[in-house]
Motif scaffolding. Structure first.
Motif, PDB file in Angstrom:
ATOM      1  N   ASN A 197      77.804  14.265  30.622  1.00 17.50           N
ATOM      2  CA  ASN A 197      78.813  15.072  31.314  1.00 17.50           C
ATOM      3  C   ASN A 197      78.734  14.878  32.821  1.00 17.50           C
ATOM      4  N   SER A 198      77.506  14.721  33.326  1.00 20.83           N
ATOM      5  CA  SER A 198      77.328  14.510  34.759  1.00 20.83           C
ATOM      6  C   SER A 198      77.939  13.195  35.199  1.00 20.83           C
ATOM      7  N   VAL A 199      77.736  12.151  34.385  1.00 17.26           N
ATOM      8  CA  VAL A 199      78.310  10.834  34.702  1.00 17.26           C
ATOM      9  C   VAL A 199      79.833  10.885  34.624  1.00 17.26           C
ATOM     10  N   ARG A 200      80.355  11.598  33.619  1.00 22.43           N
ATOM     11  CA  ARG A 200      81.803  11.680  33.437  1.00 22.43           C
ATOM     12  C   ARG A 200      82.458  12.450  34.587  1.00 22.43           C
ATOM     13  N   GLY A 201      81.769  13.502  35.049  1.00 14.02           N
ATOM     14  CA  GLY A 201      82.315  14.308  36.132  1.00 14.02           C
ATOM     15  C   GLY A 201      83.387  15.265  35.648  1.00 14.02           C
ATOM     16  N   LEU A 202      83.914  16.053  36.548  1.00 15.50           N
ATOM     17  CA  LEU A 202      84.927  17.051  36.206  1.00 15.50           C
ATOM     18  C   LEU A 202      86.321  16.513  36.503  1.00 15.50           C
ATOM     19  N   ARG A 203      87.227  16.766  35.566  1.00 18.79           N
ATOM     20  CA  ARG A 203      88.609  16.342  35.761  1.00 18.79           C
ATOM     21  C   ARG A 203      89.334  17.291  36.723  1.00 18.79           C
ATOM     22  N   SER A 204      89.070  18.569  36.594  1.00 16.04           N
ATOM     23  CA  SER A 204      89.695  19.559  37.480  1.00 16.04           C
ATOM     24  C   SER A 204      88.599  20.445  38.066  1.00 16.04           C
ATOM     25  N   LYS A 205      88.644  20.598  39.375  1.00 10.89           N
ATOM     26  CA  LYS A 205      87.622  21.394  40.053  1.00 10.89           C
ATOM     27  C   LYS A 205      88.235  22.680  40.600  1.00 10.89           C
ATOM     28  N   LEU A 206      87.497  23.766  40.396  1.00 14.29           N
ATOM     29  CA  LEU A 206      87.924  25.046  40.952  1.00 14.29           C
ATOM     30  C   LEU A 206      87.404  25.169  42.377  1.00 14.29           C
ATOM     31  N   GLU A 207      88.281  25.532  43.291  1.00 18.85           N
ATOM     32  CA  GLU A 207      87.918  25.561  44.710  1.00 18.85           C
ATOM     33  C   GLU A 207      86.760  26.515  44.987  1.00 18.85           C
ATOM     34  N   GLU A 208      86.736  27.672  44.307  1.00 26.35           N
ATOM     35  CA  GLU A 208      85.693  28.658  44.588  1.00 26.35           C
ATOM     36  C   GLU A 208      84.301  28.115  44.289  1.00 26.35           C
ATOM     37  N   PHE A 209      84.185  27.261  43.253  1.00 24.33           N
ATOM     38  CA  PHE A 209      82.876  26.709  42.925  1.00 24.33           C
ATOM     39  C   PHE A 209      82.527  25.524  43.822  1.00 24.33           C
ATOM     40  N   ASP A 210      83.543  24.839  44.320  1.00 28.92           N
ATOM     41  CA  ASP A 210      83.291  23.806  45.332  1.00 28.92           C
ATOM     42  C   ASP A 210      82.741  24.432  46.606  1.00 28.92           C
ATOM     43  N   VAL A 211      83.304  25.592  46.975  1.00 25.48           N
ATOM     44  CA  VAL A 211      82.824  26.314  48.161  1.00 25.48           C
ATOM     45  C   VAL A 211      81.374  26.762  47.952  1.00 25.48           C
ATOM     46  N   MET A 212      81.084  27.264  46.749  1.00 25.54           N
ATOM     47  CA  MET A 212      79.710  27.658  46.424  1.00 25.54           C
ATOM     48  C   MET A 212      78.761  26.477  46.559  1.00 25.54           C
ATOM     49  N   GLN A 213      79.188  25.341  46.013  1.00 28.77           N
ATOM     50  CA  GLN A 213      78.346  24.142  46.034  1.00 28.77           C
ATOM     51  C   GLN A 213      78.048  23.729  47.477  1.00 28.77           C
ATOM     52  N   GLU A 214      79.052  23.740  48.309  1.00 26.47           N
ATOM     53  CA  GLU A 214      78.855  23.372  49.718  1.00 26.47           C
ATOM     54  C   GLU A 214      77.927  24.357  50.415  1.00 26.47           C
ATOM     55  N   TYR A 215      78.098  25.643  50.108  1.00 21.85           N
ATOM     56  CA  TYR A 215      77.239  26.659  50.718  1.00 21.85           C
ATOM     57  C   TYR A 215      75.788  26.437  50.304  1.00 21.85           C
ATOM     58  N   VAL A 216      75.557  26.185  49.022  1.00 30.21           N
ATOM     59  CA  VAL A 216      74.194  25.992  48.513  1.00 30.21           C
ATOM     60  C   VAL A 216      73.535  24.794  49.182  1.00 30.21           C
ATOM     61  N   GLU A 217      74.279  23.693  49.311  1.00 31.95           N
ATOM     62  CA  GLU A 217      73.716  22.501  49.950  1.00 31.95           C
ATOM     63  C   GLU A 217      73.362  22.789  51.407  1.00 31.95           C
ATOM     64  N   ASP A 218      74.252  23.476  52.105  1.00 31.73           N
ATOM     65  CA  ASP A 218      74.018  23.800  53.511  1.00 31.73           C
ATOM     66  C   ASP A 218      72.844  24.769  53.648  1.00 31.73           C
ATOM     67  N   PHE A 219      72.820  25.779  52.796  1.00 28.81           N
ATOM     68  CA  PHE A 219      71.736  26.760  52.814  1.00 28.81           C
ATOM     69  C   PHE A 219      70.398  26.082  52.526  1.00 28.81           C
ATOM     70  N   SER A 220      70.394  25.184  51.556  1.00 24.75           N
ATOM     71  CA  SER A 220      69.165  24.475  51.191  1.00 24.75           C
ATOM     72  C   SER A 220      68.624  23.675  52.367  1.00 24.75           C
ATOM     73  N   ASN A 221      69.498  22.953  53.045  1.00 27.64           N
ATOM     74  CA  ASN A 221      69.072  22.151  54.198  1.00 27.64           C
ATOM     75  C   ASN A 221      68.473  23.031  55.295  1.00 27.64           C
ATOM     76  N   LYS A 222      69.129  24.155  55.562  1.00 28.89           N
ATOM     77  CA  LYS A 222      68.672  25.030  56.640  1.00 28.89           C
ATOM     78  C   LYS A 222      67.356  25.719  56.299  1.00 28.89           C
ATOM     79  N   ILE A 223      67.268  26.281  55.104  1.00 29.01           N
ATOM     80  CA  ILE A 223      66.064  27.030  54.747  1.00 29.01           C
ATOM     81  C   ILE A 223      64.870  26.089  54.612  1.00 29.01           C
ATOM     82  N   CYS A 224      65.098  24.863  54.123  1.00 32.15           N
ATOM     83  CA  CYS A 224      64.007  23.886  54.038  1.00 32.15           C
ATOM     84  C   CYS A 224      63.516  23.506  55.432  1.00 32.15           C
ATOM     85  N   SER A 225      64.452  23.345  56.349  1.00 35.65           N
ATOM     86  CA  SER A 225      64.101  22.995  57.720  1.00 35.65           C
ATOM     87  C   SER A 225      63.280  24.100  58.375  1.00 35.65           C
ATOM     88  N   VAL A 226      63.742  25.348  58.234  1.00 33.90           N
ATOM     89  CA  VAL A 226      63.028  26.481  58.820  1.00 33.90           C
ATOM     90  C   VAL A 226      61.645  26.626  58.184  1.00 33.90           C
TER      91      VAL A 226
END
Length: 421
Positions: free
Chosen positions: A207-236
């Protein structure tokens, strides 16, 4: 630490102080060993800051709680095969589904890992609080070191209490088993087998290789937030670890530095008093630095590292949600191309559609809860560290002010003596 390294959502909830607001000045009575009391050193309003609203919320939560869990009394167990630590888990509850109001069991780390695994399997898009790492953390030489055991005990205690506070996870059958059953071995066998887990892993990879055919914007926003949060908290987290290491080195240097002044004073009688004074000041500052480093290690570092692990947990939750949606999309596409057994496939697609909706709703609710808790936890740790820093610098300032006042008094006495003669 740079302000840019802290998650943006925290800044909006930090304490706002009016720039024109007068700060009431308080005093401390700090003295060196064997010396007269020190002069007053100004203390900040920060030292009086209390999170009154949060304290009220915590008290209300305590009143509403119907289950209390404590992890304590770690014991080492040594066998011919392995050595491990067992922790006592005490549960007190008023819940009707429990046969007794109090339970006491002993659990090792692997048992906590089993509980976490069962919860994630049964609630794939709920955010299960992370466990401390299985292996020795950086800076810990021995995993049976008392400090390491205590750090792990606190993390395990926090893990269980976060689960018990969760509106869904706290009612899990697996949590009840973990808290009440003397032996978990019979229940371990009830989980999915190796082949079943392997099949789920392979499907997830596909499923990961296939990817998603339709993406919900709210979960894309969550994903971006998590990646950004992870980078910042790891740095601190990394910078804080480095600061603590450097502070420990600085503390060791201060200890050597103070002894040098005391030795020097023995050979310089005319300079003995100011040399001993400097040595005493450096010695006291060394002790204050040790307290500051201990506070950072016990308060700020655990909070930061816990949310480094939380970031990894969130990434895993997002992947599981995406896999559920990808599986639904794959089945739906397959149904469109099927000419036979369409009714059977339609049932599977409908079941998967319901599963996607349930997964999305579960994640939406948990996301809000997690962010509220994260902000409160990090805000508390950051403010506590700020208060400790103010306290540290004020004490060191008072140490040196005392030395300067004593030297000025000595000079005045000397001048008065010269004038009298």
């Amino acid at each position: 630490m740079s302000g840019a390294a802290v998650p943006g959502d925290i800044s909006g909830h930090m304490l706002d102080l009016d720039e024109d607001e007068d700060l009431e000045v308080f005093s401390k009575n700090i003295s060196l060993a064997g010396s007269t009391p020190m002069p007053n050193s100004p203390d900040s309003m920060v030292n009086q800051f209390r999170l009154d609203e949060e304290n009220e919320e915590e008290q209300q939560d305590a009143i509403n709680k119907d289950i209390f869990i404590t992890v304590d009394n770690p014991e080492s167990h040594i066998s011919a095969i392995e050595t491990f630590i067992m922790y006592r888990v005490v549960t007190k509850t008023t819940r009707s589904e429990f046969d007794s109001s109090q339970y006491e069991v002993r659990r090792r780390y692997q048992d906590f890992l089993w509980l976490k695994s069962r919860l994630e399997d049964n609630y794939p898009t709920l955010i299960v609080h992370p466990l401390p790492e299985k292996f020795v953390m950086k800076g810990m030489v021995d995993r049976f070191n008392d400090d390491f055991i205590e750090t792990r005990r606190k993390a395990l205690h926090r893990f269980l209490n976060r689960i018990s506070e969760h509106p869904i996870l706290s009612n899990s059958h697996y949590l009840k088993v973990f808290l009440t059953e003397e032996e978990l071995a019979p229940h371990r066998k009830q989980g999915p087998g190796f082949l079943s887990r392997m099949g789920e892993t392979m499907r997830a990879m596909a499923n990961s290789v296939r990817g998603l055919r339709s993406k919900l914007e709210e979960f894309d926003v969550m994903q971006e937030y998590v990646e950004d949060f992870s980078n910042k908290i790891c740095s601190v987290d990394k910078v804080t670890q480095r600061i603590i290491k450097e502070q420990r080195e600085y503390m060791d240097e201060l200890k050597q530095y103070s002894s040098t002044y005391f030795q020097w004073a023995e050979s310089e009688k005319e300079l003995a008093e100011p040399l001993k004074g400097i040595g005493s000041c450096v010695e006291r500052c060394s002790k204050e630095t040790e307290e500051q480093v201990q506070h950072l290690s016990e308060v700020l570092v655990p909070a930061l590292h816990e949310y480094v692990l939380c970031a990894d947990t969130l990434k895993a939750v997002m992947r599981r949600r995406n896999n559920i949606q990808a599986e639904f999309e794959a089945k739906n596409e397959a149904l469109a191309s099927r000419k036979t057994d369409q009714e059977m496939w339609q049932e599977e697609v409908d079941d998967l559609a319901d599963r996607v909706e349930q997964a999305n709703n579960a994640l939406r609710g948990d996301w809000s809860r997690w962010r509220t808790r994260m902000r409160a936890d990090l805000k508390s740790a950051l403010i506590s560290s700020a208060v400790k820093n103010v306290d540290y610098y004020e004490k060191c300032l008072a140490v040196w002010e005392t030395f300067l006042l004593s030297q000025r008094a000595g000079l005045l006495e000397q001048r008065n003596g010269e004038d009298a003669s």
